[in-house]
Design a protein around this motif. Structure first.
Motif, mmCIF file in Angstrom:
data_model
loop_
_atom_site.group_PDB
_atom_site.id
_atom_site.type_symbol
_atom_site.label_atom_id
_atom_site.label_comp_id
_atom_site.label_asym_id
_atom_site.label_seq_id
_atom_site.Cartn_x
_atom_site.Cartn_y
_atom_site.Cartn_z
ATOM 1 N N ASN A 41 0.835 -1.193 0.000
ATOM 2 C CA ASN A 41 0.000 0.000 0.000
ATOM 3 C C ASN A 41 0.877 1.252 0.000
ATOM 4 O O ASN A 41 1.879 1.314 0.708
ATOM 5 C CB ASN A 41 -0.889 0.003 1.249
ATOM 6 N N VAL A 42 0.506 2.236 -0.797
ATOM 7 C CA VAL A 42 1.207 3.518 -0.827
ATOM 8 C C VAL A 42 0.382 4.545 -0.058
ATOM 9 O O VAL A 42 -0.832 4.652 -0.270
ATOM 10 C CB VAL A 42 1.411 4.012 -2.280
ATOM 11 N N PHE A 43 1.017 5.285 0.842
ATOM 12 C CA PHE A 43 0.308 6.334 1.577
ATOM 13 C C PHE A 43 1.114 7.625 1.511
ATOM 14 O O PHE A 43 2.341 7.604 1.407
ATOM 15 C CB PHE A 43 0.070 5.932 3.033
ATOM 16 N N THR A 44 0.425 8.752 1.561
ATOM 17 C CA THR A 44 1.076 10.062 1.543
ATOM 18 C C THR A 44 0.328 11.018 2.462
ATOM 19 O O THR A 44 -0.790 10.733 2.903
ATOM 20 C CB THR A 44 1.106 10.675 0.127
ATOM 21 N N ASP A 45 0.940 12.161 2.722
ATOM 22 C CA ASP A 45 0.280 13.174 3.546
ATOM 23 C C ASP A 45 -0.929 13.784 2.853
ATOM 24 O O ASP A 45 -1.734 14.480 3.478
ATOM 25 C CB ASP A 45 1.267 14.265 3.961
ATOM 26 N N ALA A 46 -1.081 13.528 1.537
ATOM 27 C CA ALA A 46 -2.229 14.062 0.803
ATOM 28 C C ALA A 46 -3.546 13.531 1.359
ATOM 29 O O ALA A 46 -4.594 14.169 1.224
ATOM 30 C CB ALA A 46 -2.109 13.718 -0.684
ATOM 31 N N GLY A 50 -2.132 17.158 2.844
ATOM 32 C CA GLY A 50 -0.803 17.522 2.366
ATOM 33 C C GLY A 50 -0.738 17.529 0.850
ATOM 34 O O GLY A 50 -1.741 17.339 0.170
ATOM 35 N N SER A 51 0.480 17.716 0.320
ATOM 36 C CA SER A 51 0.647 17.842 -1.127
ATOM 37 C C SER A 51 1.664 16.870 -1.712
ATOM 38 O O SER A 51 1.991 16.959 -2.891
ATOM 39 C CB SER A 51 1.069 19.276 -1.477
ATOM 40 N N THR A 52 2.181 15.952 -0.918
ATOM 41 C CA THR A 52 3.149 14.979 -1.415
ATOM 42 C C THR A 52 2.447 13.932 -2.278
ATOM 43 O O THR A 52 1.331 13.514 -1.973
ATOM 44 C CB THR A 52 3.859 14.287 -0.243
ATOM 45 N N ASN A 53 3.094 13.503 -3.351
ATOM 46 C CA ASN A 53 2.560 12.411 -4.156
ATOM 47 C C ASN A 53 3.632 11.338 -4.311
ATOM 48 O O ASN A 53 4.828 11.623 -4.282
ATOM 49 C CB ASN A 53 2.067 12.892 -5.522
ATOM 50 N N ALA A 54 3.203 10.085 -4.432
ATOM 51 C CA ALA A 54 4.140 8.967 -4.512
ATOM 52 C C ALA A 54 3.511 7.814 -5.271
ATOM 53 O O ALA A 54 2.290 7.686 -5.341
ATOM 54 C CB ALA A 54 4.539 8.504 -3.114
ATOM 55 N N LYS A 55 4.367 6.972 -5.818
ATOM 56 C CA LYS A 55 3.921 5.757 -6.489
ATOM 57 C C LYS A 55 4.949 4.659 -6.267
ATOM 58 O O LYS A 55 6.114 4.931 -5.966
ATOM 59 C CB LYS A 55 3.712 5.998 -7.984
ATOM 60 N N PHE A 56 4.515 3.428 -6.425
ATOM 61 C CA PHE A 56 5.365 2.256 -6.235
ATOM 62 C C PHE A 56 5.144 1.367 -7.436
ATOM 63 O O PHE A 56 4.056 0.821 -7.623
ATOM 64 C CB PHE A 56 4.967 1.543 -4.933
ATOM 65 N N GLU A 81 -7.122 24.259 4.808
ATOM 66 C CA GLU A 81 -8.138 23.678 5.674
ATOM 67 C C GLU A 81 -7.644 22.423 6.396
ATOM 68 O O GLU A 81 -8.370 21.828 7.187
ATOM 69 C CB GLU A 81 -9.382 23.334 4.848
ATOM 70 N N SER A 82 -6.407 22.034 6.141
ATOM 71 C CA SER A 82 -5.871 20.824 6.750
ATOM 72 C C SER A 82 -5.556 21.032 8.229
ATOM 73 O O SER A 82 -5.184 22.124 8.662
ATOM 74 C CB SER A 82 -4.591 20.393 6.025
ATOM 75 N N SER A 87 3.812 18.399 7.485
ATOM 76 C CA SER A 87 3.569 17.720 6.224
ATOM 77 C C SER A 87 4.907 17.327 5.598
ATOM 78 O O SER A 87 5.973 17.647 6.112
ATOM 79 C CB SER A 87 2.777 18.637 5.284
ATOM 80 N N GLY A 88 4.829 16.639 4.470
ATOM 81 C CA GLY A 88 6.034 16.206 3.790
ATOM 82 C C GLY A 88 6.438 14.798 4.173
ATOM 83 O O GLY A 88 7.552 14.570 4.645
#
Length: 205
Positions: A41-46, A50-56, A81-82, A87-88
Motif C-alpha cells: 500500500n502507498v500512503f502520503t500526507d495528501a 498535504g501535497s506529497t505524491n508517490a507511487k510504487f 483547511e488541513s 507535512s512532507g
C-alpha cells in the motif's frame, strides 16, 4: 527477570524444540514483478491535506530483470483547511499474510536498495505483548541507502525504536519479534531543511 522476559524465553524454547536449527537467512519479499507489488500500500500526507505524491511501480531493465521504484514528489505544503501540524511524508507498507511473521531466531533485516541521498525509514509493526492482536506497536529505524548505487543494507532488530505517529516513545518496552504483522518503508522531509522535491528509492529485495 520480568514476566515479559520469562514469557519470551519460554516461547523461544518451544520454537527451538520444534525447529532446532532455523535457516540462517529467511527471504521475506522480492520486487521482481508487478505481481509482487500488488499487496503493498502507498500512503502520503495528501490523505490528510498535504501535497506529497508517490507511487510504487515495477521497473524492468534491458535484460527483463525486475525491481521496484518508490518515487514521487515531496512537498511540505498543506491545504489551508488541513489539520496537519507537519507535512512532507509518504511511504509503502504491507500486512503479513497468514498470521504474524516470526523473526525470533533472527537478529537483522537486510535490504538490497539504491537511494537518492535522502534518509529513509524502515518500519515493523508488531502485536502488543499484553493485549496481542487487539493493539499493535510500531518500531522504526533509519535505512541508509547509498546514493545512485545498489548495495545491501543491514539493520539489526535491536536498532528499531518504538514510535507513535513518527515520534519516539519514551519507555522500556521490548519489541516482540515473534509476532510481526506488518512491514514498511517511509520518507519524511525535515522541518528544518528545504527537502521538497523529487525522491526515489529502488528496491530489489
Amino acid at each position: 527477570m520480568s514476566w515479559r522476559r520469562l514469557l519470551k524465553g519460554a516461547q523461544t524454547y518451544i520454537e527451538r524444540v520444534k525447529d532446532p536449527v532455523p535457516p540462517t537467512e529467511l527471504p521475506l519479499f522480492t520486487f521482481a514483478s508487478a505481481e509482487h507489488l500488488k499487496q503493498w500500500n502507498v500512503f502520503t500526507d495528501a490523505e490528510a491535506g498535504g501535497s506529497t505524491n508517490a507511487k510504487f511501480e515495477n521497473i524492468l531493465n534491458a535484460r527483463g530483470q525486475g525491481t521496484a521504484a518508490f518515487q514521487g514528489q515531496m512537498s511540505r505544503a498543506t491545504n489551508p483547511e488541513s489539520r496537519l501540524q507537519r507535512s512532507g511524508f509518504c511511504g509503502i507498507n504491507r500486512l503479513v499474510e497468514n498470521g504474524p511473521l516470526d523473526l525470533e531466531n533472527y537478529d537483522t533485516l537486510a535490504y538490497r536498495v539504491r537511494g537518492d541521498g535522502r534518509r529513509y525509514i524502515a518500519s515493523l509493526r508488531t502485536e502488543n505483548w499484553v493485549v496481542g492482536d487487539e493493539s499493535q506497536d510500531v518500531w522504526q529505524a533509519f535505512l541508509f541507502a547509498r546514493k545512485n548505487e545498489w548495495a545491501e543494507v543491514e539493520i539489526p532488530l535491536a536498532r528499531f525504536l518504538q514510535t507513535w505517529k513518527g515520534r519516539l516513545v519514551d519507555n522500556e518496552e521490548e519489541m516482540n519479534p515473534g509476532r510481526i504483522v506488518g512491514l514498511g518503508i517511509s520518507v519524511a522531509a525535515s522541518p528544518q531543511e528545504d527537502e521538497d522535491g523529487t525522491f526515489r528509492l529502488d528496491l530489489d529485495w
